[in-house]
Design an enzyme around this catalytic site. Structure first.
Site, short mmCIF file in Angstrom:
data_model
loop_
_atom_site.label_atom_id
_atom_site.label_comp_id
_atom_site.label_asym_id
_atom_site.label_seq_id
_atom_site.Cartn_x
_atom_site.Cartn_y
_atom_site.Cartn_z
N CYS A 1 -41.17 4.82 -39.11
CA CYS A 1 -40.06 5.34 -38.31
C CYS A 1 -39.69 6.76 -38.73
CB CYS A 1 -38.86 4.41 -38.39
SG CYS A 1 -38.39 4.03 -40.06
N GLU B 1 -41.46 9.21 -29.47
CA GLU B 1 -42.05 8.64 -30.67
C GLU B 1 -43.40 8.01 -30.32
OE1 GLU B 1 -40.29 5.03 -32.46
OE2 GLU B 1 -40.43 6.09 -34.36
N GLY C 1 -36.63 -1.34 -35.47
CA GLY C 1 -37.70 -1.32 -34.47
C GLY C 1 -37.50 -0.17 -33.50
N GLY C 2 -38.05 -0.31 -32.32
CA GLY C 2 -38.01 0.76 -31.34
C GLY C 2 -36.62 0.96 -30.73
N GLU D 1 -31.71 0.23 -36.96
CA GLU D 1 -32.53 1.28 -37.58
C GLU D 1 -33.70 1.49 -36.62
OE1 GLU D 1 -35.12 3.25 -38.90
OE2 GLU D 1 -35.67 1.73 -40.35
N THR E 1 -35.81 -1.30 -27.67
CA THR E 1 -35.45 -2.67 -28.05
C THR E 1 -34.06 -2.69 -28.69
OG1 THR E 1 -37.79 -3.11 -28.42
CG2 THR E 1 -36.26 -4.73 -29.29
N GLY E 2 -33.76 -1.67 -29.48
CA GLY E 2 -32.45 -1.58 -30.11
C GLY E 2 -31.33 -1.58 -29.08
N GLU F 1 -43.79 -11.07 -34.42
CA GLU F 1 -44.74 -12.16 -34.14
C GLU F 1 -46.16 -11.75 -34.56
OE1 GLU F 1 -44.71 -12.84 -29.92
OE2 GLU F 1 -44.58 -10.70 -29.52
#
Ligand code: NDP
Length: 514
Positions: A307, A408, A251-252, A273, A255-256, A201
């Site tokens: 990443c 991270e 993404g993070g 990923e 969230t994955g 977004e």
């Protein structure tokens, strides 16, 4: 700290730059079922320039209903439309044309990306060329041989074909907006799938510009849908939908995990990923200047919002002081500034919230007792006040269990670890939950290969950091993800495998008595 001052006249006027996007009443629209759409509830989101905190555009903020509409459109396009049965050659032609459009409009696209994401123009220019090449690579691959045949112990011919999976939901982050869209759309479309792409977004604009060419080139309605909106709303709806056959996410890691859980309802295929905390290992016998150079490039490219960033620098003890001093001296000279300034070498972080998150890690590092060798602060002056600029930061005297070593950070923060020998280097390198990338610098070719083979990581380098290509598989071990993108591996991840058995002696089997 060398900084680049930004003059207001450096930035192009956003409205002029965005004139080719579709808008209504000053709001940039989404692309659903071959039409330009505002949000079902009229909702909008302000887009903020990370370099100066100014709102420069408003974009439709899609809802659950918008996501569901896009999913239904994609479902119709695949299961009732012609795309699933289309000729690979026709899909290839469209993808080649998309690549040409990106090349033809690279200057416009890179400026939109810099305005929206903040990274310096030299980076976005590179990203645009990479995105075009990704479409080109998969356009080429679409028509290449893909099946297999098997000799079986019967009067039968057995062969395997690859077919599209169907409706693919694709959720992408803000750090490489158009490039991530290309990584997702190109292999999926080449293989004959239909897509619902959800950009971040924060950075939807280049994907929406891409949609103008998807319309112009007459991709059938519903084959590509671009829905902008919040992850927990639009992203979750896509991940959880029973009408979606596959979800692919970058993404993070947190969230994955949520996406993986949401995807269990219909056991859809998943590709993830995720994050990393990748080791960049420097042995005493390495080419000193090359290793210093790539230590900087590994972490400070895209302000560390990568990443695969080389966020842990592992240096052999015997050269550690000299090596780290050289890295710190050069880190202090990096020119941080507005991405439109041609002398800027590193841009801002994506958002104030993300900047605060990174600052939180820096505070944690200090509190845990690591030594702040350089950086650690917001940029002084107007840039730091208005934009999300953090100084290139290096921590030394770390311990393996520190938060800044294990987690991270996704910012311009390098943590240094030292090792006594090869065995310890490998142990430290593998000592996180992640396994995305890693590099080794040494002039001993056998040692380089020994160490690389011991790294539990999917993307590795010897005597370099970061260069990767559309041709080779991209993805991680451990909690850095599931599956591979790019190359033939990325294409196969958008296909189902079907075995076909053909009886070459057409007569009754005689299994049951007649
Ligand atoms: P996220 O992983 O949360 O965002 C990536 C994408 O996922 C965005 O499109 C986001 O939507 C969407 N999303 C968020 N929540 C959900 C959900 N519940 N269901 C479905 N989709 C969702 O990254 P953040 O921007 O929040 O960054 C957090 C951290 O993640 C970073 O600090 C970094 O460590 C890591 N990260 C890693 C990346 C990588 O390349 N591996 C890229 C980006 C971040 P929305 O538009 O609402 O954000």
């Amino acid at each position: 700290m060398a900084t680049v001052e930004t003059k207001p006249s450096d930035a192009p006027r956003a409205a002029e730059l965005l004139r080719n996007l579709k808008s209504k009443d000053g709001v940039y629209l989404m692309y659903i079922d071959g039409e330009w759409a505002a949000a079902s509830d009229g909702g909008t989101r302000d887009l903020i320039n990370p370099a100066n905190g100014e709102v420069f555009a408003k974009v439709a903020e899609g809802t659950k209903e918008d996501a569901e509409r896009a999913i239904r459109a994609a479902h119709r396009a695949f299961y009732e439309g012609s795309w699933g049965d289309s000729l690979a050659l026709d899909r290839a032609r469209l993808l080649f044309r998309l690549a040409e459009k990106i090349d033809e409009h690279a200057a416009e696209l890179s400026r939109i990306e810099t305005l929206n994401n903040g990274k310096p123009l030299r980076e976005t220019e590179y990203d645009m060329a990479d995105a075009a090449n990704c479409f080109r690579y998969y356009a080429g691959l679409a028509t290449k041989p893909g099946g297999e045949t098997f000799d079986v112990p019967a009067a039968s011919q057995t062969f395997v074909v690859r077919e599209p999976i169907g409706v693919c939901g694709q959720i992408i982050p803000w750090n490489y907006p158009l490039l991530m869209a290309a990584w997702k759309l190109a292999p999926a479309l080449a293989a004959g799938n239909v897509c619902i792409l959800k950009p971040s977004e924060l950075t939807p604009l280049t994907a929406l510009r891409l949609a103008t060419w998807i319309e112009e080139l007459e991709f059938p309605k519903g084959v590509v849908n671009i829905v902008v909106g919040a992850g927990p709303v639009v992203g979750h709806t896509i991940a959880a939908s029973d009408l979606v056959d596959k979800v692919a996410f970058t993404g993070g890691t947190k969230t994955g995990r949520a996406i993986m859980q949401a995807a269990t309802g219909n056991l859809k295929k998943i590709s993830l990923e995720l994050g990393g905390k990748s080791p960049n290992i420097v042995f005493a016998d390495a080419d000193f200047n090359t290793a210093v150079d790539y230590a900087l490039f590994g972490i400070f490219a895209n302000a560390g919002q990568v990443c695969s960033a080389g966020s842990r620098l592992l240096v052999e003890e015997s050269i550690a002081d000299k090596f780290v001093n050289a890295v710190v001296e050069r880190a202090k000279k990096i020119k941080v500034g507005d991405g439109f300034d041609p002398s800027a070498e590193m841009g801002p972080l994506i958002s104030r919230a993300h900047e605060e998150r990174v600052e939180g890690y820096i505070k944690a590092g200090v509190a845990e007792g690591a030594t702040l060798a350089c950086g650690g602060k917001r940029l002084p002056g107007e840039l730091g006040e208005k934009g999300n600029f953090i100084e290139p930061t290096v921590f030394t005297h770390t311990k393996p269990d520190m938060k800044i070593v294990q987690e991270e950070i996704f910012g311009p923060v390098l943590v240094v670890q030292t090792f006594a020998d090869e065995k310890e280097a490998v142990k430290l390198a593998n000592d996180t939950i992640y396994g995305l990338a890693g590099a080794v610098f040494t002039n001993d070719v056998a040692k380089a290969h020994r160490v690389i083979r011991k790294l539990r990581a999917g993307i590795t380098w010897i005597n370099t950091y970061h260069p990767t290509y559309n041709e080779a598989p991209w993805g991680g071990y451990k909690q850095s993800g599931i599956g591979r993108e790019l190359g033939t591996y990325g294409y196969e991840a958008y296909t189902e495998v079907k075995q076909i058995n053909v009886n070459l002696a057409v007569e009754p089997s005689g299994w049951f008595s007649s």
